[in-house]
Write an enzyme that holds these catalytic residues in place. Structure first.
Site, PDB file in Angstrom:
ATOM      1  N   ARG A 249       0.854  -1.190   0.000  1.00 46.52           N
ATOM      2  CA  ARG A 249       0.000   0.000   0.000  1.00 46.52           C
ATOM      3  C   ARG A 249       0.887   1.236   0.000  1.00 46.52           C
ATOM      4  O   ARG A 249       2.028   1.184   0.469  1.00 46.52           O
ATOM      5  CB  ARG A 249      -0.931  -0.012   1.214  1.00 46.52           C
ATOM      6  N   LYS A 276      -2.249  -2.353   7.526  1.00 49.82           N
ATOM      7  CA  LYS A 276      -3.671  -2.044   7.643  1.00 49.82           C
ATOM      8  C   LYS A 276      -4.397  -3.084   8.481  1.00 49.82           C
ATOM      9  O   LYS A 276      -5.265  -2.740   9.290  1.00 49.82           O
ATOM     10  CB  LYS A 276      -4.294  -1.967   6.243  1.00 49.82           C
ATOM     11  N   TYR A 374      -3.275 -16.916  10.153  1.00 49.00           N
ATOM     12  CA  TYR A 374      -2.249 -16.183   9.402  1.00 49.00           C
ATOM     13  C   TYR A 374      -0.860 -16.505   9.930  1.00 49.00           C
ATOM     14  O   TYR A 374      -0.584 -16.391  11.111  1.00 49.00           O
ATOM     15  CB  TYR A 374      -2.510 -14.677   9.519  1.00 49.00           C
TER      16      TYR A 374
END
Length: 411
Positions: A249, A276, A374
């Site tokens: 990003r 984020k 994750y």
């Protein structure tokens, strides 16, 4: 005998203090050094007192007599002129002290930001600084905070609206109000002028726009070659070249730190507080991406940041610098910095790469129970292969070659 201006002008020092009476309590005193000043003798509560009215020739004889009469009138009203003079001096000093303590909006912002940034994550602190310093301070930064009106704040926000930055107006308005409330709380100002700005109807409603991105090889050929011709500062130029290769990003890329880069192992590792999704993220670096980062070492190697601001070695480039560069190259409305992520996702999915690799590389959260667990290094081997293939694919497009789809998903 009353004094005359000629007599006063010709009077010289004789090494002693001289007193020349004008009458009715007014006299001229000449000091040993020759300084001349008017003084007036008056009586309050039966006691004689003297007050200095001013120095000659700054104060003329005629003006001294007028001042003498004003003091006489005050004494008749029971006012002690010395106390009155002391009070006036104290009030003037208070006014001057207040003036010295007044803050400009820039000073208030720096104080407020410094006070709060320790509790903010890097991305949020940077967003606050960028929005305020770019959009508000150039218009109102030099104004004293106790003089700023709601109309002046509206004027600054309207300038943003005229530039098509309606999506940022609400945030700048919120940050500005918080800044002023901080000032009110510390007694630095008395009101928050943003408080009286109407919540709706004053600014145009913004329509949500897609993040522009190119996917056709012919368009990408033009874009990638145009990026190579960018003539702005070296940090922005290199960040522009790196953006298509790493899928980060804009804020993550612009704020890239040397501590996050491992060139020996070809990895970028960004901690959760800069992401984020608030999860650490690993980016395998292709050969091309490594070379671009290495090219910044002579320029910013002594700084904390890879893409150091051209204005300050202690700050990175603004996250909007990449978008500004794309606009300068003529790709405004066609490609954004964030759009490089969409370009990569679209083409890699079309070419059959493993969807999990792509989503992991984009640092997307997944609602899928399998993908929901994750691991920052998950699929690292496959993603490393994919990222090198992607950079080679981009190089092929830039060279104008007949690029063959790079379906090597391993699935």
């Amino acid at each position: 005998m009353a004094l005359t201006d000629t007599q006063i002008r010709k009077a010289k020092s004789n090494g002693k203090v001289q007193k020349l009476n004008d009458g009715d309590g007014l006299r001229l005193e000449i000091s040993k050094a020759g300084t001349k000043s008017f003084k007036y003798r008056y009586q309050v509560n039966g006691k004689d007192s003297n007050i200095t009215l001013g120095a000659y020739p700054a104060l003329s004889l005629a003006e001294a007599r007028i001042k003498r009469d004003e003091v006489k009138a005050a004494v008749r009203q029971g006012i002690n002129p010395i106390q009155q003079k002391q009070q006036a001096k104290a009030e003037q000093q208070a006014i001057e002290q207040t003036q010295q303590n007044r803050l400009t909006l820039t000073q208030l912002f720096e104080q407020w930001h410094d006070h709060n940034e320790g509790g903010w994550n890097y991305k949020y602190a940077t967003d606050v600084r960028n929005r305020i310093t770019i959009h508000l301070l150039p218009v109102l930064g030099d104004q004293f905070i106790d003089e700023i009106t709601p109309q002046q704040v509206i004027f600054a926000l309207k300038q943003m609206e005229a530039k098509g930055l309606g999506d940022s107006i609400r945030k700048v308005q919120q940050y500005t109000s918080r800044m002023f409330r901080y000032g009110v709380g510390l007694g630095l100002c008395s009101v928050d002028p943003v408080r009286d700005i109407p919540a709706g109807d004053i600014f145009k409603k913004q329509t949500k726009q897609n993040l522009h991105h190119l996917t056709k090889p012919a368009d990408l050929y033009q874009l990638l070659n145009a990026i190579d011709t960018y003539l702005g500062d070296i940090s922005t130029a290199t960040a522009l070249k790196l953006a298509p290769h790493v899928f980060l990003r804009p804020a993550e890329l612009a704020g890239l730190r040397w501590s996050e880069v491992d060139l020996n192992n070809g990895l970028i590792t960004i901690e959760a507080n800069r992401m984020k999704m608030k999860r650490p993220h690993v980016v395998p670096l292709s050969r091309q991406a490594k070379e671009l980062i290495q090219s910044m070492q002579p320029i910013s190697g002594s700084s904390e940041y890879v893409f150091v601001s051209p204005r300050s070695q202690v700050r990175p480039i603004n996250e909007q610098s990449i978008n500004a560069g794309l606009k300068r190259l003529g790709f405004g409305g066609k490609q954004t910095a964030h759009g490089f992520r969409h370009t990569a996702s679209t083409l890699l999915n079309e070419q059959g790469f493993n969807r999990d690799w792509i989503e992991m590389q984009l640092a997307h959260a997944s609602g899928d129970s399998v993908r929901g667990t994750y691991n920052k290094a998950e699929y690292l081997s496959g993603r490393t292969t994919m990222m090198q293939a992607w950079s080679d694919y981009l190089d092929g497009i830039k060279a104008g070659a007949d690029v063959v789809p790079i379906n090597r998903s391993g699935a």
